[in-house]
Design a protein around this motif. Structure first.
Motif, PDB file in Angstrom:
ATOM      1  N   TYR A 266       0.833  -1.212   0.000  1.00  0.00           N
ATOM      2  CA  TYR A 266       0.000   0.000   0.000  1.00  0.00           C
ATOM      3  C   TYR A 266       0.866   1.260   0.000  1.00  0.00           C
ATOM      4  O   TYR A 266       0.585   2.225  -0.712  1.00  0.00           O
ATOM      5  CB  TYR A 266      -0.925  -0.024   1.213  1.00  0.00           C
ATOM      6  CG  TYR A 266      -2.246   0.682   1.014  1.00  0.00           C
ATOM      7  CD1 TYR A 266      -3.133   0.268   0.011  1.00  0.00           C
ATOM      8  CD2 TYR A 266      -2.636   1.740   1.837  1.00  0.00           C
ATOM      9  CE1 TYR A 266      -4.345   0.890  -0.172  1.00  0.00           C
ATOM     10  CE2 TYR A 266      -3.852   2.373   1.659  1.00  0.00           C
ATOM     11  CZ  TYR A 266      -4.708   1.942   0.656  1.00  0.00           C
ATOM     12  OH  TYR A 266      -5.920   2.570   0.475  1.00  0.00           O
ATOM     13  N   LYS A 270       1.190   4.057  -3.092  1.00  0.00           N
ATOM     14  CA  LYS A 270       1.045   5.506  -2.920  1.00  0.00           C
ATOM     15  C   LYS A 270       2.278   6.243  -3.457  1.00  0.00           C
ATOM     16  O   LYS A 270       2.166   7.262  -4.140  1.00  0.00           O
ATOM     17  CB  LYS A 270       0.826   5.849  -1.448  1.00  0.00           C
ATOM     18  CG  LYS A 270       0.431   7.307  -1.209  1.00  0.00           C
ATOM     19  CD  LYS A 270       0.118   7.556   0.243  1.00  0.00           C
ATOM     20  CE  LYS A 270      -0.430   8.976   0.444  1.00  0.00           C
ATOM     21  NZ  LYS A 270       0.456  10.015  -0.098  1.00  0.00           N
ATOM     22  N   HIS A 276      -6.434   4.922  -6.945  1.00  0.00           N
ATOM     23  CA  HIS A 276      -6.923   4.009  -5.925  1.00  0.00           C
ATOM     24  C   HIS A 276      -7.570   2.769  -6.536  1.00  0.00           C
ATOM     25  O   HIS A 276      -7.443   1.664  -5.978  1.00  0.00           O
ATOM     26  CB  HIS A 276      -7.929   4.722  -5.014  1.00  0.00           C
ATOM     27  CG  HIS A 276      -8.333   3.903  -3.833  1.00  0.00           C
ATOM     28  ND1 HIS A 276      -9.425   3.062  -3.843  1.00  0.00           N
ATOM     29  CD2 HIS A 276      -7.773   3.783  -2.591  1.00  0.00           C
ATOM     30  CE1 HIS A 276      -9.527   2.458  -2.664  1.00  0.00           C
ATOM     31  NE2 HIS A 276      -8.545   2.876  -1.893  1.00  0.00           N
ATOM     32  N   ARG A 334      -9.201   6.012   0.834  1.00  0.00           N
ATOM     33  CA  ARG A 334      -9.287   6.301  -0.611  1.00  0.00           C
ATOM     34  C   ARG A 334      -8.727   7.705  -0.930  1.00  0.00           C
ATOM     35  O   ARG A 334      -8.092   7.917  -1.952  1.00  0.00           O
ATOM     36  CB  ARG A 334     -10.732   6.185  -1.061  1.00  0.00           C
ATOM     37  CG  ARG A 334     -10.929   6.279  -2.577  1.00  0.00           C
ATOM     38  CD  ARG A 334     -12.413   6.201  -2.929  1.00  0.00           C
ATOM     39  NE  ARG A 334     -13.019   5.016  -2.359  1.00  0.00           N
ATOM     40  CZ  ARG A 334     -13.018   3.811  -2.933  1.00  0.00           C
ATOM     41  NH1 ARG A 334     -12.424   3.658  -4.106  1.00  0.00           N
ATOM     42  NH2 ARG A 334     -13.592   2.781  -2.356  1.00  0.00           N
ATOM     43  N   PHE A 337      -5.164   8.759  -2.242  1.00  0.00           N
ATOM     44  CA  PHE A 337      -4.726   8.543  -3.627  1.00  0.00           C
ATOM     45  C   PHE A 337      -5.344   9.535  -4.597  1.00  0.00           C
ATOM     46  O   PHE A 337      -5.316   9.328  -5.799  1.00  0.00           O
ATOM     47  CB  PHE A 337      -5.073   7.110  -4.061  1.00  0.00           C
ATOM     48  CG  PHE A 337      -4.305   6.061  -3.323  1.00  0.00           C
ATOM     49  CD1 PHE A 337      -3.171   5.483  -3.881  1.00  0.00           C
ATOM     50  CD2 PHE A 337      -4.711   5.636  -2.056  1.00  0.00           C
ATOM     51  CE1 PHE A 337      -2.453   4.510  -3.207  1.00  0.00           C
ATOM     52  CE2 PHE A 337      -4.003   4.668  -1.374  1.00  0.00           C
ATOM     53  CZ  PHE A 337      -2.865   4.116  -1.942  1.00  0.00           C
TER      54      PHE A 337
END
Length: 338
Positions: A266, A270, A276, A334, A337
């Motif tokens: 994750y 990013k 996302h 969410r 992103f």
């Protein structure tokens, strides 16, 4: 998300309970099932595993691979995590806990088998439930399909070498003929059969016959999963009754692995600037496991009553609630992103 997927942990827990009780009450019946074996492959378990795997393989659309170059970053992330990081962190955690932290609680032979089961889970990236995780995070369905298709192709060639390497590193004798047979039996043949079935059913390209077929097959897939779990825990019933903490001991490193891999994926997503709807499914694919394959190979390599088989089944029990918690986290973050 259907009733079965939503409460998968409940059904698996019930299957475990039924298996343990039945295995303890009628051990001769389970011994009979265990005797149906050819080339280290239990015929009954093989049929049940096929019931699980085959419908999943029919869902794979290899024509989607032509779009692989449009958004390569998410695919690169999944491949790197699945094949260059995840198997090795799983092996490391298995060795750390069962050769170190938990060494006083588990005999050396059983510890080695637990590590083997964890390794097999780590080397088998998810191919089916990831579609559910993608849908729940509002992921790009077509891109998820590309990622799964590419992973299945890689698995044909990479599963056996990586599993053999890590099993060897942890001082486990690797029966290469059985390992390769397992890959052919549980990956290559179902994949080819699924592709042929999909091509025949979806000639009109309207997906109607295909969707009907998958709907018909779904109950059999569920039966295959729950029956496999019940049988595995039935074979292990006496061990579990005498040593119930085994499930807890196995679950601890599996939980650390799952949350740890998701965190790595994750954060990397990013940093890479992924959207996302690409990042979330990519991380879910990188985190979850193809436990059906891991279970089948563990049985083939180490036997129905082995600690390796037990470790892979505990992976089923742990994965679903953990993945649902990660879905919740991904949806809540969410905005990271945008």
């Amino acid at each position: 998300m259907g009733l079965f997927e939503r409460f998968l942990s409940v059904w698996v827990a019930l299957a475990i309970a039924v298996g343990i009780v039945a295995g303890y009450a009628i051990p001769d019946a389970f011994s009979l099932v265990a005797s149906f074996e050819y080339a280290h492959v239990n015929i009954v378990i093989a049929v049940l595993i096929w019931l699980m795997i085959y419908p999943m393989m029919v869902q794979i659309d290899f024509s989607s691979i032509k779009d692989v170059g449009k958004k390569p970053k998410g695919l690169v992330l999944t491949i790197v995590i699945n094949w260059l990081i995840k198997p090795f962190t799983m092996a490391l955690l298995g060795w750390l806990f069962f050769k170190g932290i938990f060494a006083d609680f588990v005999d050396p032979q059983t510890a080695t088998e637990y590590i083997a089961g964890m390794i097999l889970l780590g080397v088998a990236p998810c191919t089916a439930m990831v579609f559910v995780w993608s849908q729940l995070t509002k992921g790009d369905a077509n891109y998820t399909l590309v990622q799964v298709s590419i992973n299945d192709i890689i698995m044909i060639f990479a599963f056996a070498p990586i599993a053999g390497l890590l099993l060897g590193v942890t001082d486990i004798t690797v029966p290469w003929d059985t390992l390769l047979l397992s890959v052919v039996l549980y990956v290559l043949i179902p994949l080819v059969a699924g592709a042929i079935t999909r091509k025949k059913l979806d000639k009109a390209d309207d997906h109607s016959r295909l969707e009907h077929f998958l709907k018909v097959m779904k109950p059999y897939s569920i039966i295959g999963l729950l029956a496999t779990v019940a049988l595995l825990f039935g074979f292990q019933s006496q061990t579990l009754i005498d040593n119930p903490e085994a499930i807890v001991l196995i679950a601890i490193p599996l939980l650390i692995q799952t949350y740890g891999i998701f965190a790595i994926a994750y954060i990397a997503a990013k940093k890479m600037g992924l959207a996302h709807n690409i990042a979330a499914p990519a991380c879910m694919i990188a985190t979850s496991n193809f436990f059906e394959l891991a279970v089948a190979v563990a049985i083939s390599l180490f036997g129905l009553h082995s600690g390796a088989a037990l470790a892979t089944v505990v992976g089923v029990l742990v994965e679903v609630p953990v993945m649902l918690s990660l879905v919740y986290f991904a949806n809540k973050t969410r905005h990271w992103f945008n």
